[in-house]
Scaffold this active site. Structure first.
Site, PDB file in Angstrom:
ATOM      1  N   GLU A 154       0.956  -1.351  -0.132  1.00 34.81           N
ATOM      2  CA  GLU A 154      -0.142   0.234   0.018  1.00 34.81           C
ATOM      3  C   GLU A 154       0.859   1.261  -0.054  1.00 34.81           C
ATOM      4  O   GLU A 154       1.723   1.512   0.797  1.00 34.81           O
ATOM      5  CB  GLU A 154      -0.829   0.035   1.313  1.00 34.81           C
ATOM      6  CG  GLU A 154      -1.795   1.182   1.391  1.00 34.81           C
ATOM      7  CD  GLU A 154      -2.565   1.134   0.325  1.00 34.81           C
ATOM      8  OE1 GLU A 154      -3.479   0.401   0.014  1.00 34.81           O
ATOM      9  OE2 GLU A 154      -2.653   2.345  -0.463  1.00 34.81           O
ATOM     10  N   ARG A 157      -0.764   7.876   1.284  1.00 33.44           N
ATOM     11  CA  ARG A 157      -0.279   8.884   2.379  1.00 33.44           C
ATOM     12  C   ARG A 157      -1.167   9.440   3.412  1.00 33.44           C
ATOM     13  O   ARG A 157      -2.761   9.309   2.733  1.00 33.44           O
ATOM     14  CB  ARG A 157       0.114  10.251   1.563  1.00 33.44           C
ATOM     15  CG  ARG A 157       1.254  10.003   0.653  1.00 33.44           C
ATOM     16  CD  ARG A 157       1.166  11.064  -0.394  1.00 33.44           C
ATOM     17  NE  ARG A 157      -0.233  11.012  -1.291  1.00 33.44           N
ATOM     18  CZ  ARG A 157      -0.455  12.048  -2.078  1.00 33.44           C
ATOM     19  NH1 ARG A 157       0.157  13.256  -2.002  1.00 33.44           N
ATOM     20  NH2 ARG A 157      -1.744  11.890  -2.641  1.00 33.44           N
ATOM     21  N   ALA A 261      12.526  21.498   2.691  1.00 34.32           N
ATOM     22  CA  ALA A 261      13.466  21.464   3.755  1.00 34.32           C
ATOM     23  C   ALA A 261      12.702  21.985   4.869  1.00 34.32           C
ATOM     24  O   ALA A 261      11.744  22.723   4.884  1.00 34.32           O
ATOM     25  CB  ALA A 261      14.715  22.317   3.366  1.00 34.32           C
ATOM     26  N   GLY A 262      13.248  21.304   6.359  1.00 40.71           N
ATOM     27  CA  GLY A 262      12.392  21.852   7.335  1.00 40.71           C
ATOM     28  C   GLY A 262      12.841  21.017   8.421  1.00 40.71           C
ATOM     29  O   GLY A 262      14.154  20.620   8.595  1.00 40.71           O
ATOM     30  N   CYS A 269       5.556   5.682   9.537  1.00 48.45           N
ATOM     31  CA  CYS A 269       6.085   5.183   8.289  1.00 48.45           C
ATOM     32  C   CYS A 269       7.531   5.269   7.984  1.00 48.45           C
ATOM     33  O   CYS A 269       8.392   4.465   8.190  1.00 48.45           O
ATOM     34  CB  CYS A 269       5.228   5.177   7.185  1.00 48.45           C
ATOM     35  SG  CYS A 269       3.334   4.874   7.416  1.00 48.45           S
ATOM     36  N   LYS A 272      10.393   4.487  10.727  1.00 45.04           N
ATOM     37  CA  LYS A 272      10.631   2.987  11.152  1.00 45.04           C
ATOM     38  C   LYS A 272      10.937   2.045   9.975  1.00 45.04           C
ATOM     39  O   LYS A 272      11.718   1.052  10.031  1.00 45.04           O
ATOM     40  CB  LYS A 272       9.192   2.552  12.150  1.00 45.04           C
ATOM     41  CG  LYS A 272       8.066   2.527  11.052  1.00 45.04           C
ATOM     42  CD  LYS A 272       7.567   1.180  11.150  1.00 45.04           C
ATOM     43  CE  LYS A 272       6.054   1.015  10.541  1.00 45.04           C
ATOM     44  NZ  LYS A 272       5.903   0.142   9.392  1.00 45.04           N
ATOM     45  N   ARG A 339       2.908  10.357  15.832  1.00 41.69           N
ATOM     46  CA  ARG A 339       3.852   9.160  15.967  1.00 41.69           C
ATOM     47  C   ARG A 339       5.184   9.651  15.611  1.00 41.69           C
ATOM     48  O   ARG A 339       5.045  10.236  14.620  1.00 41.69           O
ATOM     49  CB  ARG A 339       3.498   8.045  15.262  1.00 41.69           C
ATOM     50  CG  ARG A 339       2.486   6.977  16.012  1.00 41.69           C
ATOM     51  CD  ARG A 339       2.061   5.842  15.061  1.00 41.69           C
ATOM     52  NE  ARG A 339       1.215   6.031  13.738  1.00 41.69           N
ATOM     53  CZ  ARG A 339       1.113   5.398  12.908  1.00 41.69           C
ATOM     54  NH1 ARG A 339       1.282   4.124  12.853  1.00 41.69           N
ATOM     55  NH2 ARG A 339       0.461   5.768  11.980  1.00 41.69           N
TER      56      ARG A 339
HETATM   57  C1  UGA Z   1       4.252   7.763   3.810  1.00 43.00           C
HETATM   58  C2  UGA Z   1       4.659   7.646   1.909  1.00 43.00           C
HETATM   59  O1  UGA Z   1       4.687   8.981   1.509  1.00 43.00           O
HETATM   60  C3  UGA Z   1       3.420   6.822   1.576  1.00 43.00           C
HETATM   61  O2  UGA Z   1       3.524   6.705   0.100  1.00 43.00           O
HETATM   62  C4  UGA Z   1       3.274   5.379   2.224  1.00 43.00           C
HETATM   63  O3  UGA Z   1       2.424   4.875   1.716  1.00 43.00           O
HETATM   64  C5  UGA Z   1       3.312   5.786   3.862  1.00 43.00           C
HETATM   65  O4  UGA Z   1       4.497   6.610   4.295  1.00 43.00           O
HETATM   66  C6  UGA Z   1       3.407   4.554   4.621  1.00 43.00           C
HETATM   67  O5  UGA Z   1       4.525   3.758   4.510  1.00 43.00           O
HETATM   68  O6  UGA Z   1       2.368   3.893   4.847  1.00 43.00           O
HETATM   69  P1  UGA Z   1       2.929   9.327   5.076  1.00 43.00           P
HETATM   70  O7  UGA Z   1       3.979   8.777   6.523  1.00 43.00           O
HETATM   71  O8  UGA Z   1       1.438   9.516   5.299  1.00 43.00           O
HETATM   72  O9  UGA Z   1       3.264   8.400   3.973  1.00 43.00           O
HETATM   73  O10 UGA Z   1       3.561  10.710   5.095  1.00 43.00           O
HETATM   74  P2  UGA Z   1       4.415  11.607   3.964  1.00 43.00           P
HETATM   75  O11 UGA Z   1       3.728  12.241   3.225  1.00 43.00           O
HETATM   76  O12 UGA Z   1       5.414  10.586   3.173  1.00 43.00           O
HETATM   77  O13 UGA Z   1       5.509  12.574   5.051  1.00 43.00           O
HETATM   78  C7  UGA Z   1       6.257  12.148   5.713  1.00 43.00           C
HETATM   79  C8  UGA Z   1       6.943  12.913   6.259  1.00 43.00           C
HETATM   80  O14 UGA Z   1       7.975  13.573   5.690  1.00 43.00           O
HETATM   81  C9  UGA Z   1       6.208  14.062   7.337  1.00 43.00           C
HETATM   82  O15 UGA Z   1       6.766  14.300   8.555  1.00 43.00           O
HETATM   83  C10 UGA Z   1       6.321  15.290   6.504  1.00 43.00           C
HETATM   84  O16 UGA Z   1       6.245  16.452   6.948  1.00 43.00           O
HETATM   85  C11 UGA Z   1       7.946  15.230   6.032  1.00 43.00           C
HETATM   86  N1  UGA Z   1       8.248  15.823   4.737  1.00 43.00           N
HETATM   87  C12 UGA Z   1       7.415  15.423   3.513  1.00 43.00           C
HETATM   88  C13 UGA Z   1       9.207  16.742   4.662  1.00 43.00           C
HETATM   89  O17 UGA Z   1       9.921  17.059   5.763  1.00 43.00           O
HETATM   90  N2  UGA Z   1       9.611  17.454   3.466  1.00 43.00           N
HETATM   91  C14 UGA Z   1       8.851  17.044   2.027  1.00 43.00           C
HETATM   92  O18 UGA Z   1       9.304  17.535   1.067  1.00 43.00           O
HETATM   93  C15 UGA Z   1       7.743  16.139   2.336  1.00 43.00           C
END
Ligand code: UGA
Length: 459
Positions: A154, A157, A261-262, A269, A272, A339
């Site tokens: 899966e 997001r 960036a941040g 996800c 881990k 989390r």
């Molecule tokens: C992530 C993946 O994007 C999904 O494709 C995947 O299905 C999911 O994990 C999973 O394994 O179940 P998600 O954890 O919902 O999805 O969140 P993301 O949108 O990927 O963001 C993850 C983290 O990265 C957040 O803390 C976000 O703030 C950070 N992020 C994202 C950044 O710091 N910079 C970015 O440019 C993008």
């Protein structure tokens, strides 16, 4: 054609999958051991914040296509197709994934099967898990019953879970290379609406399907840490990482998405998954291949420390006795998930250094309180900012991007804003008299720092 489906696990993945399979016209039974979660779902209430999911849930409960149960027996009797969508958290004190819940579904379900069945694993698992589960399944299955195990990772997001489930950019199916059974035909039936829409289905072996998922998350984590490493260099070179990201992102081979960036990535996800991936590669004797992920993890964790340092600098060297407003606690916007949230982790570190921390998040307050009861929680952005020496934006909720710097400027003690997600218009804040600081960008000084009534931040 309508299929009879059971979905095991009703967390972010399972609840969304169950509701969306019903939305596609299938008859679905959601299964979980947590009866309080089931009671909520049965009442049409999603136990977490996910835009659009409640409508899909309610609609399908009303139509009778979606039901919930804690009974494996009922699931085995009802469904021809079983999806495993339970969690695979990080093991306590280790990098590896905890597969207890996945194992438990197989152990409990398979002995109860009475007719030909296909089991699709959706949970994120270390490569090799499906093969191991398949072997165990063959030991447990009652004589005369035919059961296939396939892996169907899966990619949804949080915040876009419904959209990503009903309109994913691809479907991946891993089947047993020795005995594929009819898992592909069944998957084509389940996902026929999606396939009609032209969504590609990639059919592969079990190990590749498992790896596609971990590789995708490892790549996304690497992309984020890459831009955060650039932010570190930009900071010392006096350059601007946001402009840099825009400029390199125009190259379609690089792409602008996931180059924000941040304070880095968090959630249930990416952190881990990269750790479990490293652990599994080590077990397989390929640890060198993934040593770079350790650095990806390091860069990511360093952003949190850097943010704490910047806050300390902003209050003149010590956080003791300062008042810090923290806007955002969720690991990302449009989610109430805390989390491994960088925002909450930073809030905790700042408080440990003696600051009084006021947190506000539009959706994640209850979850934050549960894991960090000692922080102060405000009921609005404005309340969190009252008397603050520094305002920090740590989750890029729309509501924070739209804040009025003039209105907030009236209630704070010092007009200093730290933008942990580079999501604010710095010059707009500077024009309202704020000192604006992003990550990997030059500070923007906007007039006097001290608010007329407040005086200096520190006694
Ligand atoms: C992530 C993946 O994007 C999904 O494709 C995947 O299905 C999911 O994990 C999973 O394994 O179940 P998600 O954890 O919902 O999805 O969140 P993301 O949108 O990927 O963001 C993850 C983290 O990265 C957040 O803390 C976000 O703030 C950070 N992020 C994202 C950044 O710091 N910079 C970015 O440019 C993008």
């Amino acid at each position: 054609m309508s299929c009879r489906i059971a979905v095991f696990g009703t967390g972010y993945l399972g609840a969304t999958h169950a509701a969306c399979m019903a939305e596609l016209g299938h008859e679905v039974l959601g299964v979980d051991v947590d009866v309080s979660k089931l009671a909520k779902l049965e009442a049409g209430e999603v136990p977490f914040y996910e835009p659009g999911l409640e409508e899909v849930l309610k609609r399908n409960l009303e139509s009778g296509r979606l039901r919930f149960t804690s009974s494996y027996r009922e699931a085995a009797d009802f469904a021809d197709i079983h999806f495993i969508g339970v969690g695979t958290p990080q093991r306590k004190g280790e990098y590896a994934a905890d597969l207890t819940y996945v194992d438990s579904v197989i152990e409990q379900l398979v002995p109860l099967l009475t007719r030909s069945t296909t089991i699709f694993g959706k949970s994120t698992v270390p490569v090799g898990t499906a093969q191991r589960l398949g072997a165990r399944m063959r030991q447990l299955v009652p004589a005369g019953v035919d059961v296939d195990l396939a892996w169907n990772p899966e990619f949804l997001r949080e915040g876009f879970a419904v959209q990503d489930t009903l309109h994913p950019d691809r479907l991946v199916l891993g089947v047993d290379s020795v005995d594929p059974g009819n898992a592909e035909d069944i998957a084509r039936l389940v996902y026929s609406d999606l396939l009609d829409e032209g969504i590609p289905l990639l059919v592969t072996d079990l190990a590749t399907a498992e790896l596609v998922k971990t590789a995708a998350n490892a790549f996304l984590a690497t992309k984020i840490s890459f831009i955060n490493a650039m932010a570190e260099v930009c900071e010392v070179a006096g350059a601007d990482v946001s402009v840099l990201a825009d400029a390199i992102g125009h190259d379609v081979r690089i792409g602008r998405r996931f180059l924000n960036a941040g304070i880095g990535f968090g959630g249930g996800c990416l952190p881990k998954d990269i750790r479990a991936f490293m652990a599994r590669a080590g077990e397989l004797g390929a640890d060198e291949a993934l040593t770079f992920l350790r650095e990806v993890d390091n860069i990511n964790m360093r952003r949190r420390t850097r943010m704490v340092e910047l806050t300390r600098e902003a209050v003149g060297g010590s956080l003791l006795g300062s008042r810090i407003a923290i806007l955002g606690a969720a690991f990302k916007p449009d989610s109430d998930d805390v989390r491994d949230s960088p925002a909450l982790n930073i809030a905790g570190q700042i408080q440990l250094q003696g600051a009084s921390v006021n947190v506000f998040d539009p959706k994640a307050m209850d979850n934050s309180r549960a894991i960090f009861p000692t922080l102060n929680y405000a009921s609005s952005s404005l309340e969190a900012c009252e008397g603050a020496d520094v305002v920090m934006v740590l989750t890029e909720w729309r509501e924070f991007k739209d804040l009025d710097p003039v209105e907030i400027g009236i209630v704070v003690r010092n007009r200093t804003i730290l933008d942990g997600r580079n999501c604010l218009d710095g010059s707009r804040w500077a024009n309202a008299g704020w000192r604006y600081r992003g990550l990997g960008r030059r500070p923007i000084e906007g007039g006097r720092d001290d608010h007329a009534e407040g005086g200096s931040a520190r006694a």
